[in-house]
Design an enzyme around this catalytic site. Structure first.
Site, PDB file in Angstrom:
ATOM      1  N   GLY A  28     -10.404  -8.082   6.878  1.00 34.51           N
ATOM      2  CA  GLY A  28      -9.245  -8.220   5.962  1.00 34.51           C
ATOM      3  C   GLY A  28      -7.997  -7.673   6.657  1.00 34.51           C
ATOM      4  N   GLN A  32       0.373  -4.020   6.905  1.00 33.87           N
ATOM      5  CA  GLN A  32      -0.159  -3.555   8.229  1.00 33.87           C
ATOM      6  C   GLN A  32       0.504  -4.464   9.510  1.00 33.87           C
ATOM      7  OE1 GLN A  32      -4.533  -4.212   6.699  1.00 33.87           O
ATOM      8  NE2 GLN A  32      -4.713  -2.283   8.482  1.00 33.87           N
ATOM      9  N   HIS A  36      -4.162  -0.331   0.316  1.00 31.43           N
ATOM     10  CA  HIS A  36      -3.101  -0.584   1.404  1.00 31.43           C
ATOM     11  C   HIS A  36      -1.958  -0.878   0.497  1.00 31.43           C
ATOM     12  CE1 HIS A  36      -4.384  -0.398   5.389  1.00 31.43           C
ATOM     13  NE2 HIS A  36      -5.303  -1.151   5.339  1.00 31.43           N
TER      14      HIS A  36
END
Ligand code: ZN
Length: 179
Positions: free
Chosen positions: A46, A51, A142
């Site tokens: 994933g 990111q 995240h």
């Protein structure tokens, strides 16, 4: 449609607040494709948009892990939210594309349910247990800027920082030598 470099910690872009996606347009579809290409290039399960340095509130999960046929495209989660998490916990090592070759033991709920919008603009829910639950919770983290190093003490965090900074410097030298 391109493989983009994954942002490596400690880079402040991993901590920036994520921005909700109002509608699925061409730029969201292009981001999805970049996420897919970059995740497969790194053999990830994933990846979150942050990111790739993009603050939009979105992550993707590899299809087989998400309970879809292996040949399906990765599943896109837009504006995802956690609906339920089990009290029962699991405890195992976790990796992250933003922490190459680092594995950290993280305690997480055994099962969870996530609601999100798909690339078709429709809401959907996914229930996961074990690795899928772990992956969904990791990607949700995240989007709030929470990272693997937030699960370890200051000493270990310092060690990881040194290692990744050194790795980055070494990679830089390599690029120069090739150029
Ligand atoms: Zn990660």
């Amino acid at each position: 449609m391109a493989v983009r470099p994954v942002v490596i910690w400690p880079d402040d872009r991993l901590r920036q607040p994520s921005v909700p996606i109002a509608q699925v347009d061409d730029s969201v579809r292009a981001l999805y494709q970049d996420l897919v290409d970059s995740m497969y290039a790194e053999n990830g399960l994933g990846i979150a948009a942050l990111q790739l340095g993009d603050p939009r509130r979105m992550f993707i999960v590899e299809p087989k892990l998400a309970g879809r046929p292996e040949t399906d495209p990765p599943v896109a989660f837009l504006n995802p939210e956690l609906v339920e998490a089990s009290e029962e916990q699991q405890d195992s090592e976790e990796g992250c594309l933003s922490f190459p070759e680092i594995y950290i033991k993280v305690k997480r709920p055994m099962r969870c349910k996530v609601r999100a919008m798909g690339l078709d603009g429709q809401p959907f829910e996914v229930e996961g247990e074990r690795l899928l639950a772990r992956c969904l919770l990791h990607e949700l983290d995240h989007l709030t800027g929470k990272l693997l190093v937030d699960f370890v003490g200051p000493l270990k965090r310092q060690m990881i920082k040194k290692r990744l900074t050194r790795q980055k410097a070494a990679d830089g030298d390599g690029d120069e030598a090739e150029a």
